[in-house]
Structure formats: C-alpha cells, structure tokens
Design an enzyme around this catalytic site. Structure first.
Site, PDB file in Angstrom:
ATOM      1  N   ASN A   1      -4.626  36.806 -21.318  1.00  0.00           N
ATOM      2  CA  ASN A   1      -4.243  35.663 -22.151  1.00  0.00           C
ATOM      3  C   ASN A   1      -4.993  35.801 -23.474  1.00  0.00           C
ATOM      4  O   ASN A   1      -6.206  35.598 -23.527  1.00  0.00           O
ATOM      5  CB  ASN A   1      -4.633  34.364 -21.426  1.00  0.00           C
ATOM      6  CG  ASN A   1      -4.396  33.136 -22.289  1.00  0.00           C
ATOM      7  OD1 ASN A   1      -3.746  33.212 -23.332  1.00  0.00           O
ATOM      8  ND2 ASN A   1      -4.925  32.006 -21.852  1.00  0.00           N
TER       9      ASN A   1
ATOM     10  N   HIS B   1      -2.546  25.716 -18.697  1.00  0.00           N
ATOM     11  CA  HIS B   1      -3.898  26.239 -18.907  1.00  0.00           C
ATOM     12  C   HIS B   1      -4.831  25.068 -19.213  1.00  0.00           C
ATOM     13  O   HIS B   1      -4.430  24.095 -19.852  1.00  0.00           O
ATOM     14  CB  HIS B   1      -3.890  27.242 -20.070  1.00  0.00           C
ATOM     15  CG  HIS B   1      -5.181  27.993 -20.177  1.00  0.00           C
ATOM     16  ND1 HIS B   1      -6.294  27.453 -20.775  1.00  0.00           N
ATOM     17  CD2 HIS B   1      -5.546  29.225 -19.736  1.00  0.00           C
ATOM     18  CE1 HIS B   1      -7.292  28.329 -20.697  1.00  0.00           C
ATOM     19  NE2 HIS B   1      -6.859  29.412 -20.079  1.00  0.00           N
TER      20      HIS B   1
ATOM     21  N   GLU C   1      -8.810  28.717 -12.286  1.00  0.00           N
ATOM     22  CA  GLU C   1      -9.812  28.926 -13.335  1.00  0.00           C
ATOM     23  C   GLU C   1     -10.761  27.734 -13.378  1.00  0.00           C
ATOM     24  O   GLU C   1     -10.412  26.679 -13.922  1.00  0.00           O
ATOM     25  CB  GLU C   1      -9.135  29.030 -14.700  1.00  0.00           C
ATOM     26  CG  GLU C   1      -8.149  30.160 -14.830  1.00  0.00           C
ATOM     27  CD  GLU C   1      -7.961  30.560 -16.280  1.00  0.00           C
ATOM     28  OE1 GLU C   1      -8.085  31.755 -16.560  1.00  0.00           O
ATOM     29  OE2 GLU C   1      -7.718  29.682 -17.140  1.00  0.00           O
TER      30      GLU C   1
ATOM     31  N   GLY D   1     -14.859  31.561 -20.681  1.00  0.00           N
ATOM     32  CA  GLY D   1     -15.497  31.953 -21.938  1.00  0.00           C
ATOM     33  C   GLY D   1     -16.996  31.707 -21.975  1.00  0.00           C
ATOM     34  O   GLY D   1     -17.622  31.764 -23.031  1.00  0.00           O
TER      35      GLY D   1
ATOM     36  N   SER E   1     -14.299  34.383 -17.222  1.00  0.00           N
ATOM     37  CA  SER E   1     -15.287  35.432 -17.487  1.00  0.00           C
ATOM     38  C   SER E   1     -15.119  36.667 -16.587  1.00  0.00           C
ATOM     39  O   SER E   1     -16.102  37.262 -16.138  1.00  0.00           O
ATOM     40  CB  SER E   1     -16.710  34.869 -17.380  1.00  0.00           C
ATOM     41  OG  SER E   1     -16.891  33.831 -18.341  1.00  0.00           O
TER      42      SER E   1
HETATM   43  O1  LIG Z   1      -6.814  32.395 -19.564  1.00  0.00           O
HETATM   44  C1  LIG Z   1      -7.898  32.949 -19.434  1.00  0.00           C
HETATM   45  C2  LIG Z   1      -9.072  32.201 -19.127  1.00  0.00           C
HETATM   46  O2  LIG Z   1      -9.157  31.011 -19.802  1.00  0.00           O
HETATM   47  C3  LIG Z   1     -10.346  32.971 -18.997  1.00  0.00           C
HETATM   48  O3  LIG Z   1     -10.948  33.217 -20.238  1.00  0.00           O
HETATM   49  P1  LIG Z   1     -12.263  34.145 -20.284  1.00  0.00           P
HETATM   50  O4  LIG Z   1     -11.915  35.397 -19.538  1.00  0.00           O
HETATM   51  O5  LIG Z   1     -12.515  34.364 -21.742  1.00  0.00           O
HETATM   52  O6  LIG Z   1     -13.331  33.371 -19.593  1.00  0.00           O
END
Ligand SMILES: O=C[C@H](O)COP(=O)(O)O
Length: 251
Positions: free
Chosen positions: A9, A95, A167, A173, A213
């Site tokens: 994403n 999301h 998630e 993030g 993450s």
């Molecule tokens: O859609 C993806 C997620 O929100 C995960 O984001 P991340 O890998 O940067 O933590």
C-alpha cells in the site's frame, strides 16, 4: 491450501513516473516467484502507468479506496466502474487511515465491499484495534464487530475470494509489530468469526494478512503462523528492494 498474498500500500507516495520505475524494478527482483500473489496499490494518478508496466508480469494492481456508487455528485471520489474500466484486480477498503481521517464506518465499508464484488474487483478489507482498545483487552471484540458489520450479507462465492488485513493501528508506521503469537491469535479469531457467519469451509478459504511495520526481517516468522496468509505492507513497499525482500520470504 491458501496462496499467500503480499500487497504493497503506497499510500500518498509516488507520482506516476516513480510508480512505473518501482514496478519495473520489482518485476526483476521478484521474477519467477510464483508461490506468492504480489499486489501493488499506488495512488490513483499512478494507476494507469503501473497497470501498463505490470502487464504480463503476474504482479496484480489495486486501488486504495473507492466510492460504492457508480456515478453521482460526489466531488473528489472515484467510482467502481472507473476502476473496473482500468482493469484493476483489488481495492483496499476500510484502511484505518480512511476510518480515522475520512470518517469511514463499518457501514460504508460494507457498501464498498458489496460494490467492489458487483464490479469484479476483489476487496482487501482492513480491520484493527487502537492501542487504547488493546490495553482495555477489547481487541477481539472490536475486530469481531468490524468483521461482522463490514462483511455482512455476502454471497458464499464472494467469501472465498475475500482478503482481510488485520492491522493493529498502533503498529502502523511505528516500527512496533504485534508479536507473532498475538497476530496469530487475533487472525485465528477473525477466521472463527467468519466461520460463524459463513461456515467453516468458506472461512478456511479466506486469506488473512497481517499489516503493521512488516519488513524483510520479520516476514518469515509471521508467515510461519498457520492462520497468517500474507502481509499488507506500507513503508517497506516503497522501495523495490525491501518489498522484494518481503515478497521473496522463505516458505
Ligand atoms: O497498509 C499498510 C499498513 O498501514 C502498514 O503500514 P506500515 O508497513 O508502514 O506500518
């Protein structure tokens, strides 16, 4: 046997030219990997170039959101027919950033999921709890409700095509990930809720990703968990090398 699915994403990153370059590099780095379904979800403005670049490579393309109506006075929105015309495979729905910043609810998620199926686009439906909800020990209750309301009223054939992404919001993030055991426990719960709604057999076919993450150095152990069928990747999907490092996990 569920085929693993790893989706990137890109969120609000990469213009059209950058997106095309990223897919070109990814094609080289993941060539020959047929064990995993690879999906990239660029911003709308990069979709056309990415679809053209991905053609024939096996890499699938998804959007990050859509409206449920085919057309109308909805300034700034993109409809399922517009996405369908482009030949999209997937769309991310619900999301946590859409829920948090754009007031998406389980009700709008449900409308979007049904509309996506009606237009031949497979949904990747996101669920997850906040840190406060986790600390209050209500993770399973919160996620269970998101599943029951967001995925109500589907046809049996649609359920087997479904992709769910668990998630935990506090892991997105932040560099923090749920422990493998915790992620497996919540994902097993999601499968039980789906079994209650649509029967064991259909629930066994649903692919459930973990997101938050995910990096090349933690994907292997996540994928060893029996109920985890892939990952929804944010930050690490923005460079071909790190995304390929996730896609090419050790089976
Ligand atoms: O859609 C993806 C997620 O929100 C995960 O984001 P991340 O890998 O940067 O933590």
């Amino acid at each position: 046997m569920r085929k693993p699915i790893i989706a990137g994403n890109w969120k609000m990153h990469k213009n059209a030219a950058e997106g095309t370059v990223l897919v070109k590099e990814l094609k080289q780095l993941s060539a020959g990997n047929t064990n995993v379904e690879v999906v990239v979800c660029p911003p709308f403005t990069a979709l056309a170039g990415v679809i053209a670049e991905a053609k024939g490579s096996g890499i699938k393309v998804g959007a990050q959101n859509m409206h449920w109506e085919e057309k109308g006075a909805y300034t700034g929105e993109i409809s399922p027919t517009m996405l369908m015309e482009m030949g999209l495979d997937y769309v991310i729905i619900g999301h946590s950033e859409r829920r948090q910043y754009f007031s998406e609810t389980d009700e709008t998620v449900n409308k979007k999921v049904k509309s996506a199926y009606a237009h031949g686009i497979k949904p990747i439906v996101c669920v997850g709890e906040t840190l406060e909800q986790r600390e209050a020990a209500s993770t399973e209750q919160v996620v269970g409700r998101q599943i029951e309301e967001g995925l109500a009223g589907l046809e049996q054939g649609q359920v087997s095509e479904l992709v769910v992404a668990y998630e935990p919001i506090w892991a997105i993030g932040t560099g923090k990930t749920a422990s493998n055991a915790d992620a497996e426990k919540v994902i097993a719960h999601i499968r039980r809720v789906l079994a209650g709604m649509y029967g064991e057999q259909s629930a066994e076919q649903v692919r459930i990703q973990y997101g938050g993450s995910v990096k090349p150095n933690n994907i292997n152990e996540l994928m060893e968990q029996p109920n985890i069928d892939g990952a929804l990747v944010g930050g690490a999907a923005l460079q071909a090398e790190s995304f390929a490092g996730i896609v090419n996990f050790k089976a």
